[in-house]
Design an enzyme around this catalytic site. Structure first.
Site, PDB file in Angstrom:
ATOM      1  CD  GLU A 169       4.715 -26.055 -32.327  1.00 51.95           C
ATOM      2  OE1 GLU A 169       3.640 -25.451 -32.165  1.00 51.95           O
ATOM      3  OE2 GLU A 169       5.261 -26.187 -33.444  1.00 51.95           O
ATOM      4  CG  MET A 170       0.336 -28.434 -28.477  1.00 50.36           C
ATOM      5  SD  MET A 170      -1.215 -28.177 -29.369  1.00 50.36           S
ATOM      6  CE  MET A 170      -2.386 -28.288 -28.018  1.00 50.36           C
TER       7      MET A 170
END
Length: 372
Positions: A169-170
């Protein structure tokens, strides 16, 4: 895999049970109540307070709650909300400073213009890596727990930090994000004002984002206005859909209460056990064989705005979701080859079975879901 062509989320237009009580004699309804009452009858029945509504069709042992307007979210004792904290959380939610690349924000997967989801089958993250699950809307996240499709976060504060540290994700770390915030003079000032602490920490970061997400709670849909006494907030098709939702369609087995979720986990047959797309959901968190293939029941609040549907985004439209449940959910093929160390084979959810709804029924159900 032909069953995937008729798919989408109401994670449980699941079954029906016995019929409700006979309608009062002062309503324009026959006695006993037919399976598909006329609109005038339904309007009379559902113009009454909810305790007088026909009883929902749920399976024995299902603990359901009556439908209700969404209440004002209750803040946890250790994270009371303030306007300044919500404003700080909003800034963090939209700021890519929390991702390793400085190109992704929470809002990249939870866009207000897309129902606080992202409109993709699965989200992409760091280095454009595709995830394996659909981004759920966070609009009603104040009213559901646990969070994530597999329930791995017990609180909204814990959920808020999860994507930061996820490599797909991040792609960052919570500590790395905190260090960046400490180097930003404006953030140092805002955190100090909100938390009255000299140093930013991970707990404060999660609390600020969670406070913003609680502020998103939707409370003025057509259905909410209907529940609050506006008998004309739902048209005839939506009213028929409401009745079907509560009765023949069996949706209230899993979608009940103010948030329209039982906050439980169910196997809908979309786990792809033993295949490249395998995702066993809750089992990957608990290790309990009974959880194999189970995913959290999503809230249906704002569901019409959050396509595509299901944990893997395989169903592009609401009509497909309804068709999926109407035929009794997914019926995947048995794995080709199971080794001794293979994870447990998911067992079909006993609430899933064919509904026998006709085309008009499905259209009315969809009209009702549009009002949520």
């Amino acid at each position: 895999m032909h069953y995937l062509r008729v798919i989408l989320p109401v994670a449980a237009l699941l079954l029906g049970g016995a019929g409700g009580p006979a309608p009062a004699r002062d309503t324009p309804c026959p006695d006993p109540l037919p399976a598909r009452p006329e609109a005038a009858c339904l309007r009379a029945l559902y113009s009454s307070p909810t305790p007088q509504w026909p009883a929902p069709h749920v399976e024995p042992g299902v603990a359901w709650q009556e439908l209700a307007p969404l209440p004002v979210p209750v803040d946890p004792a250790d994270n009371p909300s303030t306007p300044a904290k919500v404003a700080l959380g909003r800034r963090l939610f939209f700021d890519p400073i929390l991702s390793r690349s400085r190109q992704l924000a929470c809002a990249s997967c939870h866009d207000p213009d897309l129902g606080w989801a992202d409109g993709r089958r699965v989200s992409f993250g760091h280095d454009r890596q595709p995830g394996r699950r659909n981004a759920p809307s966070v609009q009603a996240s104040a009213h559901v727990a646990p969070l994530f499709w597999d329930g791995r976060a017990a609180t909204l504060e814990a959920q808020a930090l999860g994507p930061i540290a996820d490599p797909v994700e991040m792609g960052f770390s919570v500590n790395g994000a905190v260090r960046r915030l400490r180097r930003d003079a404006r953030y140092r000032s805002e955190f100090s004002t909100v938390f009255e602490q000299p140093r930013i920490d991970a707990q404060q970061l999660g609390q600020a984002i969670a406070a913003f997400q609680r502020s998103l709670s939707p409370r003025n849909s057509r259905f909410d206005r209907f529940l609050r006494g506006n008998a004309r907030a739902l048209d005839d098709a939506q009213l028929r859909g409401l009745h079907l939702f509560r009765t023949q369609a069996g949706c209230m087995n899993c979608h009940n209460g103010a948030a329209l979720t039982d906050n439980g986990f169910h196997n809908l047959g979309l786990h792809f056990h033993g295949r490249p797309r395998q995702d066993l959901g809750r089992y990957e968190v608990t290790g309990n064989p009974a959880d194999s293939g189970r995913f959290r029941t999503p809230s249906l609040r704002g569901v019409a705005n959050t396509a595509p549907y299901m944990h893997n985004g395989l169903i592009p439209r609401l009509s497909g979701v309804l068709a999926f449940y109407n035929v009794g959910g997914g019926r995947p093929r048995a794995p080709v080859d199971l080794h001794d160390d293979a994870p447990p084979l998911p067992q079909p959810d006993p609430l899933l079975r064919p509904r026998g709804l006709n085309r008009q029924d499905l259209q009315d159900l969809e009209a009702f879901l549009q009002a949520l």
